[in-house]
Design a protein around this motif. Structure first.
Motif, PDB file in Angstrom:
ATOM      1  N   LYS A  89     -21.893  18.296  29.036  1.00 56.47           N
ATOM      2  CA  LYS A  89     -21.711  17.080  29.241  1.00 56.47           C
ATOM      3  C   LYS A  89     -20.924  16.202  28.379  1.00 56.47           C
ATOM      4  O   LYS A  89     -20.045  15.410  28.535  1.00 56.47           O
ATOM      5  CB  LYS A  89     -23.291  16.351  29.459  1.00 56.47           C
ATOM      6  N   ALA A  90     -21.132  16.658  26.884  1.00 55.29           N
ATOM      7  CA  ALA A  90     -20.179  15.982  26.017  1.00 55.29           C
ATOM      8  C   ALA A  90     -18.778  16.223  25.988  1.00 55.29           C
ATOM      9  O   ALA A  90     -17.962  15.375  25.867  1.00 55.29           O
ATOM     10  CB  ALA A  90     -20.710  16.639  24.629  1.00 55.29           C
ATOM     11  N   TYR A  91     -18.481  17.484  26.533  1.00 58.67           N
ATOM     12  CA  TYR A  91     -17.098  17.888  26.956  1.00 58.67           C
ATOM     13  C   TYR A  91     -16.401  17.091  27.759  1.00 58.67           C
ATOM     14  O   TYR A  91     -15.386  16.519  27.721  1.00 58.67           O
ATOM     15  CB  TYR A  91     -16.872  19.261  27.067  1.00 58.67           C
ATOM     16  N   GLU A  92     -17.269  17.021  29.012  1.00 60.25           N
ATOM     17  CA  GLU A  92     -16.746  15.890  30.112  1.00 60.25           C
ATOM     18  C   GLU A  92     -16.773  14.612  29.753  1.00 60.25           C
ATOM     19  O   GLU A  92     -15.713  13.928  30.038  1.00 60.25           O
ATOM     20  CB  GLU A  92     -17.726  16.304  31.403  1.00 60.25           C
ATOM     21  N   LYS A  93     -17.480  14.191  28.964  1.00 56.67           N
ATOM     22  CA  LYS A  93     -17.445  12.774  28.496  1.00 56.67           C
ATOM     23  C   LYS A  93     -16.296  12.791  27.639  1.00 56.67           C
ATOM     24  O   LYS A  93     -15.405  11.371  27.699  1.00 56.67           O
ATOM     25  CB  LYS A  93     -18.505  12.279  27.734  1.00 56.67           C
ATOM     26  N   GLN A  94     -15.791  13.496  26.762  1.00 55.92           N
ATOM     27  CA  GLN A  94     -14.640  13.314  25.693  1.00 55.92           C
ATOM     28  C   GLN A  94     -13.367  13.594  26.599  1.00 55.92           C
ATOM     29  O   GLN A  94     -12.382  12.860  26.571  1.00 55.92           O
ATOM     30  CB  GLN A  94     -14.665  14.661  24.772  1.00 55.92           C
ATOM     31  N   LYS A  95     -13.477  14.325  27.806  1.00 55.50           N
ATOM     32  CA  LYS A  95     -12.281  14.529  28.587  1.00 55.50           C
ATOM     33  C   LYS A  95     -12.012  13.169  29.288  1.00 55.50           C
ATOM     34  O   LYS A  95     -10.777  12.852  29.427  1.00 55.50           O
ATOM     35  CB  LYS A  95     -12.699  15.683  29.607  1.00 55.50           C
ATOM     36  N   ALA A  97     -12.924  10.274  28.201  1.00 54.42           N
ATOM     37  CA  ALA A  97     -12.277   9.381  27.258  1.00 54.42           C
ATOM     38  C   ALA A  97     -10.754   9.508  26.951  1.00 54.42           C
ATOM     39  O   ALA A  97     -10.053   8.539  26.903  1.00 54.42           O
ATOM     40  CB  ALA A  97     -13.192   9.398  26.004  1.00 54.42           C
ATOM     41  N   LEU A  98     -10.394  10.633  26.823  1.00 53.54           N
ATOM     42  CA  LEU A  98      -9.069  11.195  26.560  1.00 53.54           C
ATOM     43  C   LEU A  98      -7.971  10.672  27.736  1.00 53.54           C
ATOM     44  O   LEU A  98      -7.008  10.240  27.601  1.00 53.54           O
ATOM     45  CB  LEU A  98      -8.817  12.632  26.284  1.00 53.54           C
ATOM     46  N   LYS A  99      -8.638  10.749  29.228  1.00 51.06           N
ATOM     47  CA  LYS A  99      -7.913  10.673  30.224  1.00 51.06           C
ATOM     48  C   LYS A  99      -7.765   9.070  30.260  1.00 51.06           C
ATOM     49  O   LYS A  99      -6.632   8.506  30.413  1.00 51.06           O
ATOM     50  CB  LYS A  99      -8.710  11.100  31.407  1.00 51.06           C
ATOM     51  N   SER A 100      -8.672   8.301  29.941  1.00 48.89           N
ATOM     52  CA  SER A 100      -8.643   6.682  30.106  1.00 48.89           C
ATOM     53  C   SER A 100      -7.690   6.141  29.011  1.00 48.89           C
ATOM     54  O   SER A 100      -6.868   5.395  29.050  1.00 48.89           O
ATOM     55  CB  SER A 100      -9.902   6.228  29.885  1.00 48.89           C
ATOM     56  N   GLU A 101      -7.808   6.908  27.660  1.00 50.59           N
ATOM     57  CA  GLU A 101      -6.875   6.753  26.593  1.00 50.59           C
ATOM     58  C   GLU A 101      -5.617   7.039  26.908  1.00 50.59           C
ATOM     59  O   GLU A 101      -4.540   6.048  26.574  1.00 50.59           O
ATOM     60  CB  GLU A 101      -7.310   7.305  25.319  1.00 50.59           C
ATOM     61  N   GLY A 102      -5.223   8.042  27.524  1.00 53.65           N
ATOM     62  CA  GLY A 102      -3.763   8.231  27.996  1.00 53.65           C
ATOM     63  C   GLY A 102      -3.358   7.314  29.045  1.00 53.65           C
ATOM     64  O   GLY A 102      -2.070   7.102  29.109  1.00 53.65           O
ATOM     65  N   GLN A 103      -4.241   6.919  29.841  1.00 53.04           N
ATOM     66  CA  GLN A 103      -3.834   5.830  30.804  1.00 53.04           C
ATOM     67  C   GLN A 103      -3.482   4.598  30.345  1.00 53.04           C
ATOM     68  O   GLN A 103      -2.384   3.651  30.688  1.00 53.04           O
ATOM     69  CB  GLN A 103      -4.843   5.821  31.980  1.00 53.04           C
ATOM     70  N   LEU A 104      -4.142   4.171  28.988  1.00 47.68           N
ATOM     71  CA  LEU A 104      -3.935   2.808  28.410  1.00 47.68           C
ATOM     72  C   LEU A 104      -2.610   2.942  27.834  1.00 47.68           C
ATOM     73  O   LEU A 104      -2.036   2.022  27.463  1.00 47.68           O
ATOM     74  CB  LEU A 104      -5.150   2.606  27.496  1.00 47.68           C
ATOM     75  N   LYS A 180     -14.170  23.492  25.315  1.00 48.52           N
ATOM     76  CA  LYS A 180     -14.791  23.915  26.429  1.00 48.52           C
ATOM     77  C   LYS A 180     -15.865  24.846  26.393  1.00 48.52           C
ATOM     78  O   LYS A 180     -15.419  26.109  25.937  1.00 48.52           O
ATOM     79  CB  LYS A 180     -14.075  24.180  27.815  1.00 48.52           C
ATOM     80  N   PRO A 181     -17.136  24.696  26.445  1.00 43.52           N
ATOM     81  CA  PRO A 181     -17.984  25.590  26.246  1.00 43.52           C
ATOM     82  C   PRO A 181     -18.260  26.827  27.064  1.00 43.52           C
ATOM     83  O   PRO A 181     -17.952  26.422  28.339  1.00 43.52           O
ATOM     84  CB  PRO A 181     -19.655  24.719  26.033  1.00 43.52           C
ATOM     85  N   SER A 182     -18.699  27.871  26.744  1.00 42.12           N
ATOM     86  CA  SER A 182     -18.765  29.075  27.720  1.00 42.12           C
ATOM     87  C   SER A 182     -20.036  28.938  28.509  1.00 42.12           C
ATOM     88  O   SER A 182     -21.121  28.494  27.696  1.00 42.12           O
ATOM     89  CB  SER A 182     -18.611  30.319  27.130  1.00 42.12           C
TER      90      SER A 182
END
Length: 303
Positions: A89-95, A97-104, A180-182
């Motif tokens: 869940k934390a990894y998807e949240k970070q993903k 955030a990085l995607k929205s930051e890249g769009q900005l 990404k966790p196993s």
């Protein structure tokens, strides 16, 4: 036949520095690595859980031969699955955030390109520009040009050298990127993937069926082989038969079961993977293995 003289224990006239003398001097000096073989009290019994180190009430065994209490290993698997879900869940949240930051960042880059294009279009004029006159035709003063150059120098210096005393200009540390966790739960002993469906129920044959569980656990010899009725212990290699879960000695496996490869309890045909040897020699402060020695590393005196 001449009688040989008997040497004393502390004889120092020998030309050879014996192993006994070396060990004695090492223990007395306090230097050098010491090793000792573990006693019976430090060894986990063969029928004890590898997690709780207590005798199993409902034992299960993995395909690698490690025995666990069913409740303990199920709690272990569920706990690790919950931890994996939190990390995912934390990894998807970070993903996100990085995607929205890249769009900005992409939008800001497009805006900057548009601003540069507008500036280039505005700089295109039809008449030549005289650098020594202003727009209305009056000559420029040297003082004004000096002040403009000074202000430009100040702005460039202020942009290149931020003040660390102003909170808005202090640099910020970027958060650590999560990997990404196993999703695989690993066995705490072997480190290999572990699933609930891979656990095999174990059925011990008690030495005296008339005894209850409490009285059985207080005895040193508790279980016997399901076929030969030999007493089981830490020094007796054992194996579990997958179809019935019966515990037999490896001697019984080699001399009787491997001849026709049939489970003597259920009558099912056996394959080589259906015979699971017990892992012995585990302790409370070491993983497992047949080399049951404890070592203490200490400094060494060198000449």
């Amino acid at each position: 036949m001449t009688n040989m003289t008997r040497h004393g224990k502390n004889c120092t006239a020998g030309a050879v520095y014996t192993y006994h003398e070396k060990r004695k001097d090492t223990a007395a000096s306090g230097y050098g690595t010491q090793s000792m073989r573990l006693g019976k009290d430090a060894i986990k019994d063969f029928d004890c859980c590898c997690l709780s180190l207590q005798p199993c009430q409902d034992p299960v065994i993995t395909e690698d031969g490690y025995i666990y209490e069913k409740e303990a290993i199920l709690q272990y698997i569920l706990h690790h699955k919950t931890e994996i879900a939190k990390k995912m869940k934390a990894y998807e949240k970070q993903k996100q955030a990085l995607k929205s930051e890249g769009q900005l960042e992409s939008k800001s880059e497009e805006r900057q390109r548009a601003e540069k294009f507008k500036q280039r279009e505005n700089n295109i004029v039809s008449k030549p520009i005289n650098p020594f006159t202003s727009d209305d035709g009056t000559p420029k003063s040297s003082a004004s040009s000096f002040t403009s150059e000074a202000s430009a120098g100040e702005s460039s210096s202020s942009s290149s050298l931020p003040s660390f005393w102003i909170p808005s200009l202090t640099p910020e540390a970027k958060p650590t990127l999560l990997k990404k966790p196993s999703k695989t739960v690993l066995c705490p002993m072997s480190g290999r993937p572990l699933k609930m469906s891979d656990l095999i129920s174990v059925h011990f044959t008690p030495l005296d069926p008339s005894l209850d569980r409490v009285a059985l656990l207080t005895r040193q010899d508790r279980y016997v082989c399901a076929v030969t009725k030999d007493t089981l212990g830490n020094s007796v290699p054992c194996a579990v038969l997958r179809p019935s879960g019966a515990v037999v000695t490896m001697e019984c496996v080699e001399k009787l079961i491997r001849k026709d490869m049939t489970d003597p309890v259920t009558g099912d045909k056996l394959k080589e993977k259906d015979i699971i040897p017990f892992q012995r020699g585990g302790t409370g402060f070491a993983g497992s293995g047949v080399d049951l020695k404890a070592k203490e590393a200490r400094p060494v005196m060198q000449a």
